[in-house]
Design an enzyme around this catalytic site. Structure first.
Site, PDB file in Angstrom:
ATOM      1  N   TRP A 144      -9.380   6.008   1.752  1.00 17.48           N
ATOM      2  CA  TRP A 144      -8.937   6.879   2.838  1.00 17.48           C
ATOM      3  C   TRP A 144      -9.164   6.243   4.213  1.00 17.48           C
ATOM      4  O   TRP A 144      -9.712   6.856   5.125  1.00 17.48           O
ATOM      5  CB  TRP A 144      -9.656   8.236   2.759  1.00 17.48           C
ATOM      6  CG  TRP A 144      -9.356   9.044   1.543  1.00 17.48           C
ATOM      7  CD1 TRP A 144      -8.936   8.590   0.314  1.00 17.48           C
ATOM      8  CD2 TRP A 144      -9.484  10.467   1.418  1.00 17.48           C
ATOM      9  NE1 TRP A 144      -8.798   9.637  -0.557  1.00 17.48           N
ATOM     10  CE2 TRP A 144      -9.122  10.809   0.085  1.00 17.48           C
ATOM     11  CE3 TRP A 144      -9.888  11.491   2.283  1.00 17.48           C
ATOM     12  CZ2 TRP A 144      -9.139  12.118  -0.392  1.00 17.48           C
ATOM     13  CZ3 TRP A 144      -9.906  12.793   1.805  1.00 17.48           C
ATOM     14  CH2 TRP A 144      -9.529  13.109   0.495  1.00 17.48           C
TER      15      TRP A 144
ATOM     16  N   TYR B  29       0.588   1.522  -8.000  1.00 21.54           N
ATOM     17  CA  TYR B  29      -0.282   0.949  -6.970  1.00 21.54           C
ATOM     18  C   TYR B  29      -1.686   0.675  -7.527  1.00 21.54           C
ATOM     19  O   TYR B  29      -2.209  -0.434  -7.431  1.00 21.54           O
ATOM     20  CB  TYR B  29      -0.365   1.885  -5.763  1.00 21.54           C
ATOM     21  CG  TYR B  29      -1.442   1.511  -4.775  1.00 21.54           C
ATOM     22  CD1 TYR B  29      -1.336   0.371  -3.986  1.00 21.54           C
ATOM     23  CD2 TYR B  29      -2.592   2.308  -4.626  1.00 21.54           C
ATOM     24  CE1 TYR B  29      -2.334   0.018  -3.077  1.00 21.54           C
ATOM     25  CE2 TYR B  29      -3.590   1.963  -3.725  1.00 21.54           C
ATOM     26  CZ  TYR B  29      -3.461   0.821  -2.962  1.00 21.54           C
ATOM     27  OH  TYR B  29      -4.451   0.476  -2.077  1.00 21.54           O
TER      28      TYR B  29
ATOM     29  N   THR C 164       0.796  -1.230   0.000  1.00 18.21           N
ATOM     30  CA  THR C 164       0.000   0.000   0.000  1.00 18.21           C
ATOM     31  C   THR C 164       0.833   1.287   0.000  1.00 18.21           C
ATOM     32  O   THR C 164       0.267   2.377   0.093  1.00 18.21           O
ATOM     33  CB  THR C 164      -0.930   0.026   1.225  1.00 18.21           C
ATOM     34  OG1 THR C 164      -0.136  -0.087   2.415  1.00 18.21           O
ATOM     35  CG2 THR C 164      -1.938  -1.119   1.159  1.00 18.21           C
TER      36      THR C 164
ATOM     37  N   THR D 203      -9.423  -0.631  -3.991  1.00 21.79           N
ATOM     38  CA  THR D 203      -9.162   0.770  -3.694  1.00 21.79           C
ATOM     39  C   THR D 203      -9.789   1.745  -4.691  1.00 21.79           C
ATOM     40  O   THR D 203     -10.039   1.390  -5.853  1.00 21.79           O
ATOM     41  CB  THR D 203      -7.630   0.998  -3.677  1.00 21.79           C
ATOM     42  OG1 THR D 203      -7.345   2.396  -3.561  1.00 21.79           O
ATOM     43  CG2 THR D 203      -6.998   0.512  -4.968  1.00 21.79           C
TER      44      THR D 203
END
Length: 286
Positions: free
Chosen positions: A152, A127, A64, A103
């Site tokens: 977030w 990513y 991450t 994500t």
């Protein structure tokens, strides 16, 4: 008893799952870190899956470090894409349902409205690309999966934006925070409860879902609300993304539409402000 394997034991989401496991008596969790289960090693994955007859695998293992991924693309791909493909293969062989955490970075941030699960992906950096490729592999090779995109994340565990702000405020009179990136701050504990509800309900409505706390914020307004909650007086200076250059490009707008998740799972999602103000840094922490 529903047996659930959780990879990425040391991630903040896995720790949140661990902290609430006693509230879900029908679920038996087994948490493993990379030493116990290296998802990039197919032999490690297969041997772990054969030892126990799991019903679900929650994949919390991920690379991450968004900026570091730009200089370590192979490592990021091995964990975020190849590792996921290894899990997919073993889930398929052993008839295990996969819950994979993805994500908002699979999107480019050019949307003018919250992203739907069906919107086209266009990740901006390594990513996001590796996470997007993992989604594609799951959809291509497995039928029994839940892909949950989130954004977030913060919690009482590990390093995250909320804890970084509180740390900075102790040593700085002025903090410069980006104001032109918009997303949805998400309490990882809320996401953990959603995952447990999906498992506990035995839902077979497989597919891609979005989960984040409702509403939108900039990093600057998120920081303001953090300091308001803890009654911290600090000067927060709004800056543009161009004033805070990073190795990886971030989406300007990555708010996720959660209406499908709310409807399918009958799950009430808190606003990001309510989730933050109801949050306790020591909650469930052992």
């Amino acid at each position: 008893m529903i047996k659930v394997l959780v990879t990425g034991k040391d991630s903040q989401l896995a720790k949140c799952l661990k902290s609430i496991e006693k509230k879900y008596s029908r679920i038996s969790f087994v948490f493993k870190n990379s030493k116990d289960l290296n998802i990039t090693d197919i032999k490690s994955v297969k041997s772990n899956f054969k030892k126990t007859e799991y019903d679900y695998c929650i994949n919390c293992a991920a690379y991450t470090a968004v900026d570091k991924a730009e200089i370590e693309p192979i490592i990021a791909k091995n964990i975020n894409t190849i590792g996921v493909l290894n899990l997919v293969e073993s889930c398929k062989e052993n008839k295990i349902n996969l819950i994979h955490i993805s994500t908002d970075f699979v999107f480019d941030g050019e949307s003018k409205r919250p992203y739907l699960e069906t919107d086209s992906k266009n990740p901006l950096g390594v990513y996001g690309k590796t996470k997007s490729e993992a989604e594609d592999k799951i959809i291509e090779h497995l039928e029994t999966y839940f892909i949950i995109r989130t954004s977030w994340l913060y919690s009482q565990y590990n390093k995250n934006f909320l804890k970084s702000m509180l740390d900075l405020a102790q040593n700085s009179n002025e903090i410069r925070i980006v104001k032109d990136q918009i997303g949805s701050p998400t309490n990882a504990n809320d996401l953990a409860h959603l995952i447990c509800k999906i498992i506990d309900s035995g839902s077979k409505t497989f597919g891609v879902y979005h989960f984040c706390n409702k509403g939108e914020a900039s990093w600057h307004s998120f920081a303001e609300e953090i300091f308001r909650k803890w009654d911290i007086k600090v000067d927060i200076k709004p800056i543009k993304t161009s004033e805070y250059p990073t190795a990886a490009k971030r989406p300007k707008y990555s708010v996720l539409d959660t209406s499908k998740t709310e409807r399918i799972f009958n799950f009430n999602i808190n606003s990001w402000k309510d989730a933050l103000h109801n949050f306790n840094l020591t909650q469930n922490k052992e």
